[in-house]
Design an enzyme around this catalytic site. Structure first.
Site, PDB file in Angstrom:
ATOM      1  N   GLY A 235      84.529  28.740  22.023  1.00  0.00           N
ATOM      2  CA  GLY A 235      83.597  28.396  20.944  1.00  0.00           C
ATOM      3  C   GLY A 235      82.178  28.211  21.459  1.00  0.00           C
ATOM      4  O   GLY A 235      81.969  27.755  22.587  1.00  0.00           O
TER       5      GLY A 235
ATOM      6  N   ARG B  72      87.768  34.602  22.883  1.00  0.00           N
ATOM      7  CA  ARG B  72      88.831  33.670  23.252  1.00  0.00           C
ATOM      8  C   ARG B  72      89.990  34.330  23.998  1.00  0.00           C
ATOM      9  O   ARG B  72      91.072  33.757  24.090  1.00  0.00           O
ATOM     10  CB  ARG B  72      89.358  32.976  21.994  1.00  0.00           C
TER      11      ARG B  72
ATOM     12  N   LYS C  88      81.825  23.498  29.317  1.00  0.00           N
ATOM     13  CA  LYS C  88      81.257  23.730  27.985  1.00  0.00           C
ATOM     14  C   LYS C  88      82.212  23.281  26.906  1.00  0.00           C
ATOM     15  O   LYS C  88      83.415  23.497  27.037  1.00  0.00           O
ATOM     16  CB  LYS C  88      80.996  25.234  27.816  1.00  0.00           C
ATOM     17  N   THR C  89      81.789  22.664  25.880  1.00  0.00           N
ATOM     18  CA  THR C  89      82.450  22.519  24.586  1.00  0.00           C
ATOM     19  C   THR C  89      81.794  21.403  23.793  1.00  0.00           C
ATOM     20  O   THR C  89      81.536  20.318  24.328  1.00  0.00           O
ATOM     21  CB  THR C  89      83.979  22.268  24.643  1.00  0.00           C
TER      22      THR C  89
ATOM     23  N   ASP D  99      83.228  19.798  21.722  1.00  0.00           N
ATOM     24  CA  ASP D  99      84.263  18.788  21.448  1.00  0.00           C
ATOM     25  C   ASP D  99      84.159  17.567  22.363  1.00  0.00           C
ATOM     26  O   ASP D  99      84.718  16.518  22.061  1.00  0.00           O
ATOM     27  CB  ASP D  99      85.664  19.397  21.617  1.00  0.00           C
TER      28      ASP D  99
HETATM   29  P1  FBP Z   1      85.969  25.362  22.358  1.00  0.00           P
HETATM   30  O1  FBP Z   1      87.015  24.343  22.689  1.00  0.00           O
HETATM   31  O2  FBP Z   1      86.354  26.728  22.736  1.00  0.00           O
HETATM   32  O3  FBP Z   1      84.621  24.979  22.906  1.00  0.00           O
HETATM   33  O4  FBP Z   1      85.803  25.394  20.775  1.00  0.00           O
HETATM   34  C1  FBP Z   1      85.350  24.331  20.039  1.00  0.00           C
HETATM   35  C2  FBP Z   1      85.563  24.482  18.549  1.00  0.00           C
HETATM   36  O5  FBP Z   1      84.311  24.470  17.913  1.00  0.00           O
HETATM   37  C3  FBP Z   1      86.479  23.400  17.992  1.00  0.00           C
HETATM   38  O6  FBP Z   1      85.784  22.213  17.715  1.00  0.00           O
HETATM   39  C4  FBP Z   1      87.040  24.065  16.764  1.00  0.00           C
HETATM   40  O7  FBP Z   1      88.280  23.514  16.368  1.00  0.00           O
HETATM   41  C5  FBP Z   1      87.197  25.489  17.199  1.00  0.00           C
HETATM   42  O8  FBP Z   1      86.223  25.701  18.202  1.00  0.00           O
HETATM   43  C6  FBP Z   1      86.998  26.471  16.086  1.00  0.00           C
HETATM   44  O9  FBP Z   1      87.326  27.727  16.564  1.00  0.00           O
HETATM   45  P2  FBP Z   1      86.784  29.104  15.984  1.00  0.00           P
HETATM   46  O10 FBP Z   1      85.401  29.265  16.530  1.00  0.00           O
HETATM   47  O11 FBP Z   1      87.698  30.102  16.572  1.00  0.00           O
HETATM   48  O12 FBP Z   1      86.791  29.006  14.511  1.00  0.00           O
END
Ligand code: FBP
Length: 554
Positions: free
Chosen positions: A79, A143, A200-201, A203
């Site tokens: 993400g 991903r 990175k994230t 979250d």
């Molecule tokens: P990462 O863990 O890859 O950094 O993604 C974070 C995130 O934004 C989460 O908070 C969320 O649940 C998910 O990605 C959403 O995924 P997508 O971008 O595939 O809709």
């Protein structure tokens, strides 16, 4: 390309670096490390990259010359998170400083680009276009999981062809776990390709003693807090709505907690607490309804409720229901597909064990249906698609109606629902993220130049002014433990959930009753990129509280 006035001005911002990285740098190795748990199992799986020392980059009177040019590849994984472009520009500036002949290649659309040999050279013209901007669009993200030897070999083909000595993987816990597996694989094969990770994230769940925070968390939380603050002002002006606001963040509740600390909402649910207290969905609903009723008794029929995205998964009863539904629907998919829509709910109730049937029966129609639809490729319910904010608002409404009939409540309850997630993931990075990310990338260049592999770039002491930040590297194996994934025990980086005995949660818990009853909203306003440092350079409350607690425990 037309650019906004802010974009033009922001392009000239020079991210701050730790003082030690500005001049000659020397590598200081600390003591050997061990994994977070399961030492033997992890040591066996990573014979070449286990136990390596922590690395600190310090100022030196003279620097070793790095006459070898070292081409580097970079991947953005998962993400989006604000600051990714600055990791890349820091990496670019770092490798060019060490040797102007070095080249940087970006693999397109995430790890898939490495396997499919989709890449582009990142030259200074391109890099300059993306400095201090949000998004991952410079090369795109994806991903695809890098996990099989076949993928590693495909990747090696292109790395060899481009003369790439090191690969930098910018990703979350899973991507960095895969980076470590790749580092180990290339080391075992003696391919001469190093792999470095970057945390990175948005979250905020990739952190530990050596990694203070994952980048993007700061900016994303500030964006959400701005918007929640605006909603709170609207809410306190009209005084007629309860706003139910779901916040992204996958399993962990760090984003919800940080936003709560920034905006002082009436209610914020923390999934980790719900699980620890073994709360049922009804307990959560009752908790919210009681706060609504108490405010109504004071004449305040309005308020805000923050809900973390992963809540449903943390309610033990829902977890058990989802597990049984997953198994049942996997085995009886054919039979279920023939059941008429109008009979599906009764059919499911008749097939579930008693306790799970009771829980299922208590769910609103929309959620009950969602739980029987949209399985992911592994057969799991996609809980993030469940509109928890609507579910809770509806259920609180039903509870309050009951109390009204019993003469126990006499307020008005009108709701608005929001989900904030994608709005914050590509915002222009705050000064914190712009500086932190640039430093992470720059640090990665020095780890590469010094032959390190299987390390995550680390920048610490980030609540101090940037010149006092500490750059270094942390062996990724140090963050690992063994966990069950898809039925198998796997080495993975331990996910950091909200700790209920740590300062951020305890600070929130000490004040939440007051915030629930009174109206003590804070309105953080938009991220400021120019202006006084106390406005522009503040790290998150979470990080400040964690660092204060760490310092006072020393
Ligand atoms: P990462 O863990 O890859 O950094 O993604 C974070 C995130 O934004 C989460 O908070 C969320 O649940 C998910 O990605 C959403 O995924 P997508 O971008 O595939 O809709």
């Amino acid at each position: 390309m037309t650019k906004s006035a802010l974009q033009l001005a922001r392009a000239t911002y020079q991210p701050k670096l730790p003082e030690a990285m500005k001049g000659n740098v020397r590598v200081v190795a600390g003591a050997a490390t061990q994994s977070a748990a399961d030492h033997e199992a992890i040591a066996q799986l990573f014979p070449n990259t286990y136990g390596m020392p922590l690395i600190r980059l310090e100022a030196a009177s003279n620097e070793e010359t790095h006459s070898l040019n070292f081409n580097v590849g970079v991947i953005l994984s998962g993400g989006q998170a604000p600051g990714g472009h600055n990791v890349i520009s820091g990496l670019f500036d770092g490798i060019k400083r060490l040797n102007p002949q070095s080249r940087l290649y970006g693999f397109i659309l995430g790890p898939g680009g490495l396997i499919d040999h989709q890449y582009m050279e990142l030259t200074s013209d391109i890099i300059d276009e993306y400095r201090n901007t949000g998004g991952f669009d410079i090369i795109g993200s994806g991903r695809t999981k890098l996990e099989s030897a076949e993928q590693f070999e495909k990747g090696y083909e292109i790395l060899k062809e481009l003369g790439i000595r090191a690969l930098v993987i910018i990703g979350g816990d899973d991507s960095n776990t895969n980076a470590c597996v790749l580092a180990e694989y290339y080391a075992a094969k003696n391919y001469g390709v190093q792999v470095i990770g970057c945390p990175k994230t948005i979250d905020g769940d990739l952190k530990n003693e050596m990694i203070e925070t994952s980048f993007g968390f700061d900016t994303a939380c500030k964006v959400y807090s701005e918007v929640i603050g605006n909603i709170q002002r609207d809410c306190n002006s009209a005084r007629k709505y309860w706003h139910f606001i779901k916040l992204m963040g996958r399993s962990a509740s760090h984003i919800a907690l940080e936003c709560a600390l920034q905006v002082q909402p009436n209610i914020c649910i923390i999934s980790e607490e719900v699980e620890a207290k073994n709360m049922s969905l009804d307990d959560v609903v009752t908790f919210i309804a009681k706060a609504v009723a108490a405010r109504a008794a004071d004449g305040n029929n309005f308020g805000t409720v923050l809900i973390p995205e992963g809540l449903i998964e943390f309610i033990p009863a829902m977890k058990r229901l989802i597990a049984e539904l997953n198994d049942f629907l996997a085995e009886n998919a054919e039979e279920f597909s023939h059941i008429k829509k109008s009979h599906q709910r009764d059919y499911i109730i008749s097939k579930l064990s008693h306790d799970n049937a009771v829980v299922y029966d208590s769910l609103p129609e929309s959620v009950a249906r969602q739980l029987t639809l949209d399985r992911d490729p592994h057969g799991n319910v996609q809980v993030s698609l469940i509109e928890t904010e609507t579910l809770l608002a509806e259920m609180v409404g039903v509870k309050l109606e009951g109390w009204k009939r019993a003469g126990e409540y006499n307020g008005k309850f009108a709701t608005q629902h929001h989900f904030f997630g994608y709005e914050g993931r590509c915002a222009a990075p705050s000064n914190y993220d712009a500086d932190y990310c640039y430093s992470l990338g720059y640090t990665a260049a020095f780890l590469i130049a010094n032959g390190k592999t299987g390390y995550m770039s680390s920048v610490r002491n980030t609540t101090a002014p940037a010149d006092q930040w500490i750059s270094g590297g942390v062996p990724i194996t140090m963050m690992m433990n063994m966990e069950r994934r898809n039925g198998e025990m796997k080495p993975v980086i331990k996910k950091a959930l909200v700790e209920l005995d740590a300062a951020p949660f305890m600070t929130f818990a000490a004040r939440r009753e007051q915030w629930a009853r009174n109206t003590e909203y804070v309105y953080p306003g938009p991220i400021q990129y120019f202006g006084p440092t106390q406005v522009c350079d503040q790290p998150t409350k979470t990080l400040q509280l964690e660092q204060q607690a760490k310092k006072s425990s020393l």
